[in-house]
Write an enzyme that holds these catalytic residues in place. Structure first.
Site, mmCIF file in Angstrom:
data_model
loop_
_atom_site.group_PDB
_atom_site.id
_atom_site.type_symbol
_atom_site.label_atom_id
_atom_site.label_comp_id
_atom_site.label_asym_id
_atom_site.label_seq_id
_atom_site.Cartn_x
_atom_site.Cartn_y
_atom_site.Cartn_z
ATOM 1 N N THR A 81 0.787 -1.234 0.000
ATOM 2 C CA THR A 81 0.000 0.000 0.000
ATOM 3 C C THR A 81 0.826 1.296 0.000
ATOM 4 O O THR A 81 0.547 2.203 -0.776
ATOM 5 C CB THR A 81 -0.954 -0.010 1.216
ATOM 6 O OG1 THR A 81 -1.891 -1.051 1.008
ATOM 7 C CG2 THR A 81 -1.703 1.301 1.358
ATOM 8 N N ASN A 102 5.597 -0.684 3.594
ATOM 9 C CA ASN A 102 4.768 0.005 4.591
ATOM 10 C C ASN A 102 5.614 0.304 5.828
ATOM 11 O O ASN A 102 5.638 1.414 6.330
ATOM 12 C CB ASN A 102 3.571 -0.858 4.989
ATOM 13 C CG ASN A 102 2.562 -0.978 3.862
ATOM 14 O OD1 ASN A 102 2.443 -0.076 3.034
ATOM 15 N ND2 ASN A 102 1.824 -2.077 3.827
ATOM 16 N N ASP A 164 -4.159 6.002 6.983
ATOM 17 C CA ASP A 164 -3.379 7.249 6.980
ATOM 18 C C ASP A 164 -2.487 7.336 5.740
ATOM 19 O O ASP A 164 -2.470 8.348 5.047
ATOM 20 C CB ASP A 164 -2.559 7.389 8.275
ATOM 21 C CG ASP A 164 -1.808 6.132 8.659
ATOM 22 O OD1 ASP A 164 -1.072 5.597 7.821
ATOM 23 O OD2 ASP A 164 -1.956 5.666 9.812
ATOM 24 N N ARG A 165 -1.751 6.244 5.438
ATOM 25 C CA ARG A 165 -0.814 6.319 4.314
ATOM 26 C C ARG A 165 -1.536 6.501 2.980
ATOM 27 O O ARG A 165 -0.978 7.059 2.034
ATOM 28 C CB ARG A 165 0.099 5.094 4.271
ATOM 29 C CG ARG A 165 -0.593 3.733 4.200
ATOM 30 C CD ARG A 165 0.430 2.612 4.412
ATOM 31 N NE ARG A 165 -0.151 1.266 4.340
ATOM 32 C CZ ARG A 165 -0.754 0.652 5.365
ATOM 33 N NH1 ARG A 165 -0.892 1.286 6.526
ATOM 34 N NH2 ARG A 165 -1.230 -0.578 5.237
ATOM 35 N N HIS A 355 -2.126 -2.075 -5.527
ATOM 36 C CA HIS A 355 -1.580 -3.421 -5.752
ATOM 37 C C HIS A 355 -2.762 -4.348 -5.999
ATOM 38 O O HIS A 355 -3.898 -3.966 -5.729
ATOM 39 C CB HIS A 355 -0.771 -3.929 -4.543
ATOM 40 C CG HIS A 355 -1.524 -3.843 -3.241
ATOM 41 N ND1 HIS A 355 -2.517 -4.723 -2.898
ATOM 42 C CD2 HIS A 355 -1.446 -2.958 -2.215
ATOM 43 C CE1 HIS A 355 -3.000 -4.395 -1.714
ATOM 44 N NE2 HIS A 355 -2.386 -3.318 -1.279
HETATM 45 ZN ZN LIG Z 1 -3.052 -5.243 1.928
#
Ligand SMILES: [Zn+2]
Length: 548
Positions: A81, A102, A164-165, A355
């Site tokens: 992500t 991540n 958040d990301r 993804h």
């Molecule tokens: Zn995932």
């Protein structure tokens, strides 16, 4: 007569020319709003597998009235992500933007860091630490940053997501705001002091509206479950189960289940998480008056619930199918709202994913497709034994994470060993392990240029300062994960092939099966807006998408 006809033509030309030049100017003006939509873990085949069940106003509107890039892929690993969102908006890969995963092991501080974590800022809207976030680890600009620079900060940027990301990285360094969801006992959107000192009134109003709490209701299928012929049986052994429920089957009483599944956190793993994001995105357009003047604003919307649901129930589940049928309606709602608020063809949309995901390996195995689960503890024991036997110590390995081995440079130096030789020795060992298909040294990544294949993808994901010393690739459809649900991260097509749809102002109608890659998106948006490309962009504008 001839003379009359001639002068009539001259007159017509004269009359028409200013009109055509006006319309040309109007056509050349930039969209009032760009909406980037990232659907977390959306595989390309979700567009086609569920196509016949979609309505006319959501996915189908984007696919058929916009431009559909049918062969769009991630061109790096790992497909997670954080890197995904950064790559979509910066137009490059972890090699340049630096978001290598991540979470990753930081060689300098010798600690694991989070891609959006920032201890130098504070939470806004919650007393908990969930707001200590910023994009500071992302090293290059997003196209939204370039739009801010180009418009002298008059064009706004807002990022919205459950994760958040998913909000922070797309919105970039110069964003007016990014908002993400805090579940638990709070159920509201929060931010960080990186952007503001307190939440604006429209956000506090949204949080106080009771909207989020209204989704703690039963989740049943949108249509009769018997008509969901595009997914597996609801009851099977390949799905994760919520606490307090015996089986992963519809219906789900979310109010009841919330009490033992993290309060409002349960909404993240249901189709309603996407509804909350749509509601909040609409509130953002209203609250920030996005798209109300000729200066382009950017709204980055990321739907994260699709990922939580895929992880829990798997690619082939009824829960995933229902989530996409409902997301289709959310998109329709959002597009209809934008038509009313900003005007049809006055805004530009792109939709993609961060993804894809693999089918549950246990399910694939049941169909004789090569697949399986990586036994990490077994490998770790074997590897530690090997290192001790070879070097007299296992301390040379500092960390193993993200399919990478991080070595202790100081110890290697103290023992008088050659770093690249140690890397190669480890590669020679790891390649003999059953679950590992390929292994590469960092030395190879920085000394060789790989033009294609998995080596090329690893190289695109390899950041010389941040990545490890040895990189391994597991066998196809082998994952280090629970035996229920799907995951992602590899360079195989199930993880790399994702939708890419463009729609609206400046976008041609059509489709292609020409291969496109994720880093092409941001340069395409820059070219459409006629602004500078993101600082590290390595992709190319997709000329066949843009109206000239
Ligand atoms: Zn995932």
């Amino acid at each position: 007569m001839k003379k009359l006809l001639f002068s009539t033509i001259i007159l017509l030309c004269f009359l028409l020319s200013p009109i055509s030049s006006i319309s040309q100017t109007a056509d050349k003006s930039n969209p009032k709003l760009v909406i980037g939509i990232v659907v977390d873990q959306m595989r390309y085949d979700y567009l086609t597998r569920f196509y016949n069940k979609y309505g006319e106003g959501g996915f189908k509107r984007l696919m058929n009235e916009g431009f559909n890039c049918k062969n769009n892929h991630f061109n790096y690993v790992p497909t997670y992500t954080g890197p995904g969102h950064a790559s979509v908006y910066t137009g490059t890969t972890p090699k340049y933007h630096g978001i290598i995963s991540n979470n990753w092991y930081d060689k300098e501080s010798k600690e694991t860091v989070y891609c959006a974590g920032d201890e130098s800022v504070n939470s806004v809207g919650t007393l908990k630490a969930d707001g200590k976030m910023s994009p500071h680890r992302m090293q290059t600009t997003t196209f939204a940053d370039e739009n801010r620079l180009y418009t002298q900060k008059q064009g706004k940027t807002i990022g919205v997501s459950i994760k958040d990301r998913g909000a922070i990285l797309p919105a970039g360094h110069t964003a007016n705001a990014a908002y993400w969801f805090r579940g638990k006992s709070e159920g509201k959107f929060i931010s960080s002091t990186y952007y503001m000192t307190e939440l604006p009134k429209w956000v506090s109003d949204f949080n106080a509206s009771g909207k989020v709490a209204s989704y703690l209701k039963p989740w049943n299928t949108l249509y009769d479950i018997a008509t969901y012929t595009e997914s597996g049986k609801d009851l099977n052994t390949f799905e994760g189960v919520f606490n307090g429920k015996e089986t992963a089957t519809f219906p789900y009483d979310l109010k009841k289940l919330s009490k033992i599944n993290g309060g409002y956190d349960i909404l993240k793993s249901t189709a309603y998480g996407n509804s909350i994001v749509t509601d909040f995105a609409i509130a953002a357009v209203e609250g920030e008056q996005l798209g109300t003047d000729a200066i382009t604003d950017v709204l980055a919307v990321s739907y994260s619930s699709t990922d939580y649901i895929g992880h829990k129930f798997g690619v082939n589940s009824k829960e995933v199918q229902d989530t996409y049928l409902r997301l289709d309606l959310e998109l329709e709602k959002l597009l209809n709202f934008l038509d009313d608020k900003i005007g049809e063809m006055e805004y530009t949309v792109f939709l993609t994913a961060d993804h894809g995901a693999v089918d549950v390996p246990a399910y694939l195995k049941s169909l004789n497709v090569p697949a399986g689960y990586v036994d990490n503890s077994d490998m770790k024991t074997k590897f530690t034994e090997f290192m001790t036997k070879t070097y007299g110590t296992s301390d040379l390995v500092e960390n193993v994470s993200n399919n990478q081995v991080f070595l202790n440079r100081e110890k290697i130096k103290a023992l008088g060993l050659d770093l690249s030789a140690v890397q190669q020795t480890i590669v020679n060992e790891l390649i003999t392990y059953n679950d590992i298909d390929k292994a590469y040294t960092a030395h190879a990544m920085i000394s060789t240029s790989f033009p294609d294949g998995i080596e090329h993808m690893i190289q695109n994901g390899f950041n010389q300062k941040r990545s490890g010393d040895v990189i391994v690739v597991y066998n196809p459809a082998y994952i280090s994960y629970s035996h229920t649900g799907s995951t992602h991260g590899s360079g195989f097509n199930y993880d790399t092939h994702v939708p890419l749809l463009f729609y609206g102002k400046g976008v041609k109608q059509g489709s292609t099966v020409t291969r496109t890659v994720i880093p092409d998106i941001a340069p395409t948006m820059s070219a459409l807006l006629n602004i500078s490309f993101p600082s590290g962009a390595t992709g190319s504008p997709l000329e066949f998408v843009i109206k000239k």
